[in-house]
Design a protein around this motif. Structure first.
Motif, PDB file in Angstrom:
ATOM      1  N   ILE A 189       0.841  -1.201   0.000  1.00 23.68           N
ATOM      2  CA  ILE A 189       0.000   0.000   0.000  1.00 23.68           C
ATOM      3  C   ILE A 189       0.875   1.249   0.000  1.00 23.68           C
ATOM      4  CG2 ILE A 189      -1.713   1.267   1.373  1.00 23.68           C
ATOM      5  CD1 ILE A 189      -2.744  -1.537   2.299  1.00 23.68           C
ATOM      6  N   THR A 221       2.599   1.586  -3.498  1.00 20.59           N
ATOM      7  CA  THR A 221       1.682   1.965  -4.577  1.00 20.59           C
ATOM      8  C   THR A 221       1.237   3.418  -4.418  1.00 20.59           C
ATOM      9  OG1 THR A 221       0.906  -0.326  -4.574  1.00 20.59           O
ATOM     10  CG2 THR A 221      -0.376   1.247  -5.861  1.00 20.59           C
ATOM     11  N   LYS A 222       0.936   3.824  -3.183  1.00 23.56           N
ATOM     12  CA  LYS A 222       0.513   5.212  -2.959  1.00 23.56           C
ATOM     13  C   LYS A 222       1.637   6.183  -3.324  1.00 23.56           C
ATOM     14  CE  LYS A 222      -2.988   5.016   0.667  1.00 23.56           C
ATOM     15  NZ  LYS A 222      -3.216   5.299   2.095  1.00 23.56           N
ATOM     16  N   LEU A 259       1.663   6.407  -7.084  1.00 23.98           N
ATOM     17  CA  LEU A 259       0.519   7.165  -7.608  1.00 23.98           C
ATOM     18  C   LEU A 259       0.711   8.664  -7.389  1.00 23.98           C
ATOM     19  CD1 LEU A 259      -2.342   4.809  -6.363  1.00 23.98           C
ATOM     20  CD2 LEU A 259      -1.881   5.366  -8.776  1.00 23.98           C
ATOM     21  N   LYS A 270      -3.831  11.261 -12.831  1.00 19.25           N
ATOM     22  CA  LYS A 270      -4.623  11.108 -11.596  1.00 19.25           C
ATOM     23  C   LYS A 270      -6.101  11.375 -11.901  1.00 19.25           C
ATOM     24  CE  LYS A 270      -0.885  12.551  -8.534  1.00 19.25           C
ATOM     25  NZ  LYS A 270      -0.317  13.678  -7.806  1.00 19.25           N
ATOM     26  N   GLY A 286      -4.498   2.274  -4.707  1.00 19.66           N
ATOM     27  CA  GLY A 286      -3.440   2.316  -3.688  1.00 19.66           C
ATOM     28  C   GLY A 286      -3.780   1.543  -2.425  1.00 19.66           C
ATOM     29  N   GLU A 287      -5.067   1.501  -2.072  1.00 21.22           N
ATOM     30  CA  GLU A 287      -5.451   0.892  -0.788  1.00 21.22           C
ATOM     31  C   GLU A 287      -5.756  -0.598  -0.907  1.00 21.22           C
ATOM     32  OE1 GLU A 287      -5.691   2.205   2.169  1.00 21.22           O
ATOM     33  OE2 GLU A 287      -5.595   4.373   1.808  1.00 21.22           O
ATOM     34  N   CYS A 293      -3.825  -3.156  -5.333  1.00 19.87           N
ATOM     35  CA  CYS A 293      -2.443  -3.648  -5.387  1.00 19.87           C
ATOM     36  C   CYS A 293      -2.280  -4.929  -4.566  1.00 19.87           C
ATOM     37  CB  CYS A 293      -1.461  -2.578  -4.913  1.00 19.87           C
ATOM     38  SG  CYS A 293      -1.713  -2.079  -3.201  1.00 19.87           S
ATOM     39  N   CYS A 317       1.091  -3.815 -10.303  1.00 19.71           N
ATOM     40  CA  CYS A 317       1.803  -3.181  -9.182  1.00 19.71           C
ATOM     41  C   CYS A 317       2.277  -4.252  -8.210  1.00 19.71           C
ATOM     42  CB  CYS A 317       0.909  -2.198  -8.433  1.00 19.71           C
ATOM     43  SG  CYS A 317       0.518  -0.713  -9.360  1.00 19.71           S
ATOM     44  N   THR A 339       7.247   1.018 -10.023  1.00 15.72           N
ATOM     45  CA  THR A 339       5.779   0.984 -10.048  1.00 15.72           C
ATOM     46  C   THR A 339       5.233   2.253 -10.705  1.00 15.72           C
ATOM     47  OG1 THR A 339       5.792  -0.371  -8.041  1.00 15.72           O
ATOM     48  CG2 THR A 339       3.720   0.714  -8.602  1.00 15.72           C
TER      49      THR A 339
END
Ligand SMILES: [Zn+2]
Length: 427
Positions: A28, A31-32, A35, A43, A54-55, A58, A128, A242
């Motif tokens: 998480i 990935t966040k 992003l 976005k 993101g949460e 992934c 991801c 990523t």
């Protein structure tokens, strides 16, 4: 069912949160972080799907038995139903890894182009996950995912002696940030982008490997700070790769590319890429020879007598026709009799060029046959002696999936200091 798939099924089935197969919280955080550095238009394109990507998305490959609604985004349709892809968690060999990346990237891009953003974001989450797992310090030791072999080399401390190391090596609450990182465009078609992504991921695997032993030593020493420092080194590069992948999939989906980024893709130097012979990104024993004993592949240097790194140098024909020595920062030195085989993305590159010859100082008395083959068929070859200028090869590789470079000794074995300089694919 093959043993690797059986292992995955068992592990995921008995461990609903898949603690043995995941960075978990780090997925998480990574990935966040990735992003966060995407351009604003990307976005906006993700819109409401950005947060769950993101949460949650992934983690889809880890949750295939508990999140049934999303499990199909980690399946390859042509494979038997419910056989989830172990390659999404543990690196296989290059051809399988490339196939997996190409498949899920293709799915994500097709969904974006059909304006099915929720589907696209889920397929992107699967990719991801693959990138992040491959770059996890706990996923990169071939064949030893639980570190029971490595613990024979690094005997555990009293406190750690009954613990499997996989989880402790990778888990933590990592404050990953890559602010200021500009994601790279990896291709303008899926074939190209997945191939470049595979090689970016190799950089991530090597970076992660460099952190594994320091993390274990820090765990043995109960030094939580040092554990996190090394984990962050892996997680940061993971986040950058990523970000490259997400950025590229969104560019492909929108068919929107910056001209400068597109121009940078016109050629691909291959001297730093891992060939298929380095099966798990190292040269296995069968790639080393006794004579000459320095004859294993090196990037960017040549080893005099197998131990002293020298710059790559070749004799080339200058503008006035005279022969001059030139240094090459990009190139490969290698030994006789073993091939280097590179996977090529189909339909992306037209040509392959390389300068081939012997190091003028070390190999003056040598003579080597340089051969280039494509999918097993000869494309070109030349015999070059140490006294002659390097041979300039130019091959058509439009239909080629595997490009192979081979050196054959045609002279004094002690002088075969052969170099492939500036091996480059061209569009
Ligand atoms: Zn995983």
């Amino acid at each position: 069912m093959n043993p690797r798939r059986f292992l995955l099924t068992v592990l995921i089935a008995i461990l609903p949160c898949a603690s043995a197969l995941a960075w978990r919280e780090p997925h998480i955080a990574i990935t966040k972080a990735a992003l966060a550095v995407l351009p604003d238009w990307q976005k906006a394109l993700l819109g409401d799907e950005l947060a769950p990507l993101g949460e949650n998305y992934c983690l889809i490959p880890d949750h295939v038995y508990t999140d049934r609604a999303n499990a199909k985004f980690a399946l390859i349709e042509s494979r038997p139903r419910e056989v989830y892809v172990l390659d999404l968690h543990l690196p296989a060999q290059q051809p399988e890894n490339l196939e997996t990346l190409r498949y899920f990237m293709g799915k994500a891009v097709a969904a974006l182009r059909a304006k099915r953003v929720p589907d696209a974001a889920r397929f992107m989450g699967t990719i991801c996950h693959q990138i992040e797992d491959y770059g996890s310090p706990a996923h990169t030791l071939p064949g030893d995912n639980m570190f029971t072999l490595l613990q024979q080399f690094l005997p555990p401390s009293e406190a750690m002696k009954d613990q499997l190391l996989h989880g402790p090596i990778e888990n933590g609450d990592l404050p990953v940030k890559i602010d200021g990182y500009r994601p790279r465009l990896l291709g303008t078609i899926v074939e190209e982008a997945s191939w470049r992504l595979l090689h970016r991921i190799h950089e991530g695997i090597l970076n992660a490997r460099s952190t594994t032993v320091p993390i274990i030593q820090a765990l043995y020493a109960s030094d939580a700070k040092a554990v996190e420092t090394a984990q962050m080194k892996a997680a940061t590069v993971d986040a950058q790769i990523t970000a490259d992948a997400l950025h590229t999939m969104l560019c492909l989906g929108a068919e929107r590319y910056e001209p400068e980024a597109e121009r940078a893709l016109a050629q691909a130097p291959i001297s730093a890429l891992w060939p298929l012979e380095a099966e798990s990104l190292y040269y296995p024993q069968k790639q080393f020879f006794s004579s000459p004993n320095w004859g294993f592949p090196h990037t960017g240097v040549i080893l005099a007598e197998g131990k002293k790194a020298q710059p790559l140098k070749l004799r080339v024909t200058g503008r006035d026709g005279a022969s001059v020595e030139r240094e090459f920062p990009n190139g490969i030195s290698a030994g006789m009799g073993k091939s280097l085989t590179f996977l090529l993305p189909r339909g992306v590159y037209h040509g392959f060029t390389v300068l081939a010859g012997l190091h003028p100082g070390l190999g003056a008395n040598g003579k080597v046959e340089f051969t280039i083959t494509g999918d097993g068929q000869p494309l070109a070859s030349a015999v070059v002696s140490g006294a002659e200028p390097a041979h300039a090869f130019e091959c058509d590789v439009r239909q080629i999936a595997e490009l192979q470079l081979t050196l054959t000794s045609r002279g004094d074995p002690r002088s075969q200091y052969a170099i492939w300089a500036e091996p480059t694919l061209w569009k």
